[in-house]
Write a protein that holds these residues in place. Sequence first.
Motif, mmCIF file in Angstrom:
data_model
loop_
_atom_site.group_PDB
_atom_site.id
_atom_site.type_symbol
_atom_site.label_atom_id
_atom_site.label_comp_id
_atom_site.label_asym_id
_atom_site.label_seq_id
_atom_site.Cartn_x
_atom_site.Cartn_y
_atom_site.Cartn_z
ATOM 1 N N MET A 113 39.050 35.606 47.046
ATOM 2 C CA MET A 113 40.185 36.186 46.316
ATOM 3 C C MET A 113 39.869 36.306 44.833
ATOM 4 O O MET A 113 40.222 37.300 44.185
ATOM 5 C CB MET A 113 41.442 35.347 46.556
ATOM 6 N N GLU A 116 37.582 39.349 44.232
ATOM 7 C CA GLU A 116 38.297 40.619 44.327
ATOM 8 C C GLU A 116 39.196 40.836 43.115
ATOM 9 O O GLU A 116 39.269 41.944 42.571
ATOM 10 C CB GLU A 116 39.123 40.671 45.615
ATOM 11 N N LEU A 117 39.865 39.781 42.682
ATOM 12 C CA LEU A 117 40.732 39.900 41.506
ATOM 13 C C LEU A 117 39.924 40.268 40.266
ATOM 14 O O LEU A 117 40.332 41.126 39.466
ATOM 15 C CB LEU A 117 41.482 38.593 41.271
ATOM 16 N N LEU A 166 46.856 39.986 45.392
ATOM 17 C CA LEU A 166 45.843 40.935 45.849
ATOM 18 C C LEU A 166 46.446 42.013 46.741
ATOM 19 O O LEU A 166 46.043 43.179 46.677
ATOM 20 C CB LEU A 166 44.734 40.202 46.598
ATOM 21 N N ARG A 170 46.118 46.006 46.058
ATOM 22 C CA ARG A 170 45.599 46.991 47.010
ATOM 23 C C ARG A 170 46.590 48.137 47.199
ATOM 24 O O ARG A 170 46.205 49.314 47.257
ATOM 25 C CB ARG A 170 45.318 46.313 48.348
#
Length: 325
Positions: A113, A116-117, A166, A170
């Motif tokens: 996570m 991705e952040l 997240l 998205r």
Amino acid sequence: MADKQLMAYAVGEQMNLMALLKNVSVRVAKNGKQYLDLTFEDQSGEITGKFWDASTADIERYQAGRVVRLAGKRENYQGSPQVKIGSLRLANADEPHDPSDFVVHAPMKASEMEDELNQVVFEITNQVWNRIVRFLIAKHRDAFFTYPAAKRNHHAFQGGLAYHTLSILRLAHSVVKQYPTLDAPLLYAGAILHDLGKVIELSGPVSTQYTVEGNLLGHISIVDGEIVSACNELKFDLNNENVVLLRHMILAHHGLLEYGSPVRPRLLEAEVLHQLDELDASIMMMTNAIEHTAPGEFGERLFAMDGRSFYRPNEPQIGEQDNQE
């Protein structure tokens, strides 16, 4: 042989398993006697139950965060799952008793996570918003990637705060692709920070409670204060329009005054953030309820969805669709 988990028991079935006391509230019944309103949790979900005629010793014994051996019967009460408690005791030393073993986890690892952040942070090209976001995520990093997004309802599991964030990011990417006139960096910055105040509003991922600050201030006011503190540290003028726009994104994200926002959205991006937040939270609540519902039945009533229950359609048998063609 391992115990069945909480949500594996059918209505009417006798239950016997280890579980975590997620929440414990002392109540007074109509007869004047005290009882405990309990929420039990394991990695399959949670279920409530009432421990009647609780003594002072019982109240001291059964505290939130403790693991217990629960025996009883699975029931439904007003459309919601409940256990009629037969017996209850604290876990013995030779039984599973680590609370963290009973907590629901996000479907992603914290490191995944975070990676991705961080990729999205690079897309926040406005340097004021970028530096505020990076400052606050670094300040609250450990809590942000382990805390739930709520005490109950949506994303109420370890890592739920980051996972919810997240999910919104998205969705935001899809909306920006469809509507390129949106200010993407502002939307992304607002999405990352919108619930950050929950690292102070909530006590943590195990037996989550509201803190004193959480009860008295709420996460919206808390994160607005964190942005102001960050601006002071970073030497940003609070009257700078970029700062004001970002603060509005946070203050307006609940959409309505009666839902806790001190102002209603007055920016396109603020309205989009509010709608995406509602969409993600609602889908998570409905999905969780449907997963614990038998095909052809209605699930539990969801308070946050106006008390509605949702139907799980009968799943077609193998070959059934072919026969209908």
